[in-house]
Design an enzyme around this catalytic site. Sequence first.
Site, PDB file in Angstrom:
ATOM      1  N   ASP A  17       0.876  -1.167   0.036  1.00 55.20           N
ATOM      2  CA  ASP A  17       0.100   0.083  -0.122  1.00 55.20           C
ATOM      3  C   ASP A  17       0.704   1.063   0.090  1.00 55.20           C
ATOM      4  O   ASP A  17       1.962   1.293   0.508  1.00 55.20           O
ATOM      5  CB  ASP A  17      -0.777   0.210   1.321  1.00 55.20           C
ATOM      6  CG  ASP A  17      -2.140   0.899   1.040  1.00 55.20           C
ATOM      7  OD1 ASP A  17      -2.382   1.443   0.040  1.00 55.20           O
ATOM      8  OD2 ASP A  17      -2.663   1.276   2.139  1.00 55.20           O
ATOM      9  N   HIS A  34       2.923   3.475  -8.976  1.00 56.31           N
ATOM     10  CA  HIS A  34       2.455   1.996  -9.084  1.00 56.31           C
ATOM     11  C   HIS A  34       3.621   1.662  -9.954  1.00 56.31           C
ATOM     12  O   HIS A  34       3.947   0.273  -9.642  1.00 56.31           O
ATOM     13  CB  HIS A  34       1.103   1.750 -10.040  1.00 56.31           C
ATOM     14  CG  HIS A  34      -0.160   2.276  -9.329  1.00 56.31           C
ATOM     15  ND1 HIS A  34      -0.292   1.870  -7.952  1.00 56.31           N
ATOM     16  CD2 HIS A  34      -1.022   3.092  -9.588  1.00 56.31           C
ATOM     17  CE1 HIS A  34      -1.424   2.567  -7.509  1.00 56.31           C
ATOM     18  NE2 HIS A  34      -1.950   3.282  -8.496  1.00 56.31           N
ATOM     19  N   LEU A 128      10.532 -20.561  -5.248  1.00 54.36           N
ATOM     20  CA  LEU A 128       9.614 -19.528  -4.554  1.00 54.36           C
ATOM     21  C   LEU A 128       8.325 -19.558  -5.299  1.00 54.36           C
ATOM     22  O   LEU A 128       8.214 -19.574  -6.378  1.00 54.36           O
ATOM     23  CB  LEU A 128      10.051 -18.293  -4.799  1.00 54.36           C
ATOM     24  CG  LEU A 128       9.100 -16.940  -3.991  1.00 54.36           C
ATOM     25  CD1 LEU A 128       8.824 -17.079  -2.657  1.00 54.36           C
ATOM     26  CD2 LEU A 128       9.785 -15.688  -4.643  1.00 54.36           C
TER      27      LEU A 128
END
Length: 237
Positions: A17, A34, A128
């Site tokens: 955020d 972003h 991962l």
Amino acid sequence: MSAEHPEIPWHVAIIMDGNGRWAKERGLPRRDGHRAGAESVREVADTCIELGIRYLTLYAFSSENWNRPPAEVEALMGLLDRFLIEKGADMKKRGIRLQTIGRTDLLPDKTRALIERITAETAGHAALTLVLALSYGAREEIVGAARSLAADAAAGRITPDDIDCRLFESRLQTAGLPDPDLLIRTSGEMRISNFLLWQISYAEIVIVRKNWPDFRRNDFIEAVREYQQRHRRFGAL
Ligand code: IPE
Ligand code: IPE
Ligand code: MG
């Protein structure tokens, strides 16, 4: 999951955020925030591999984020496409397996096709597992699980007594993934915003003041250190 305190969290989930505030502080359009945030994603994923963390779930777009202005939604989808195109090849090289949770059927066709291709191409990887939460909302997910169990009960395949936590979990979009051990939220907000409501029951929560684009390798390592100092009890002693 074992109640034993692991040295390194097995699964880290992040509410990324503060991209908009990061941009605003610099007099830039939200889109630039972003874009800068995508670099943090790359760095945090690399650091997971470095530390031996096996699952990383990133809240990239919530079901409520569709309510943002169309231009911002479009910019986010464009950046997601770019991330997938640029990182798709890299993921293959680095042994990252891509998975998604959320209503990916609502995403633009091009984005969906990219996700399907990279998910299939990286399915065998093990270093991962990167889970992107896209058009994700925990309440919708839980309702979906209830609906699927109700359908089974109505068809006589199960009885209400068959429903327990294990069966319920098997109908969530995260079926097969371990619960997050550590939940990080950046930008200082102390809320969950409809993320993984079921799965974070016993996650350790670390709130970081920095906005997501400023959250890099050292910040991530610091959050993991804070986690390692916690005493997890799981309701027992
Ligand atoms: C997080 O940053 C990214 C998404 C929710 C897609 P925000 O866009 O929420 O940034 P703030 O919270 O407005 O600063
Ligand atoms: C949560 O952030 C969603 C993502 C990080 C993708 P928001 O910025 O949408 O959450 P609120 O509106 O502050 O609760
Ligand atoms: Mg926000």
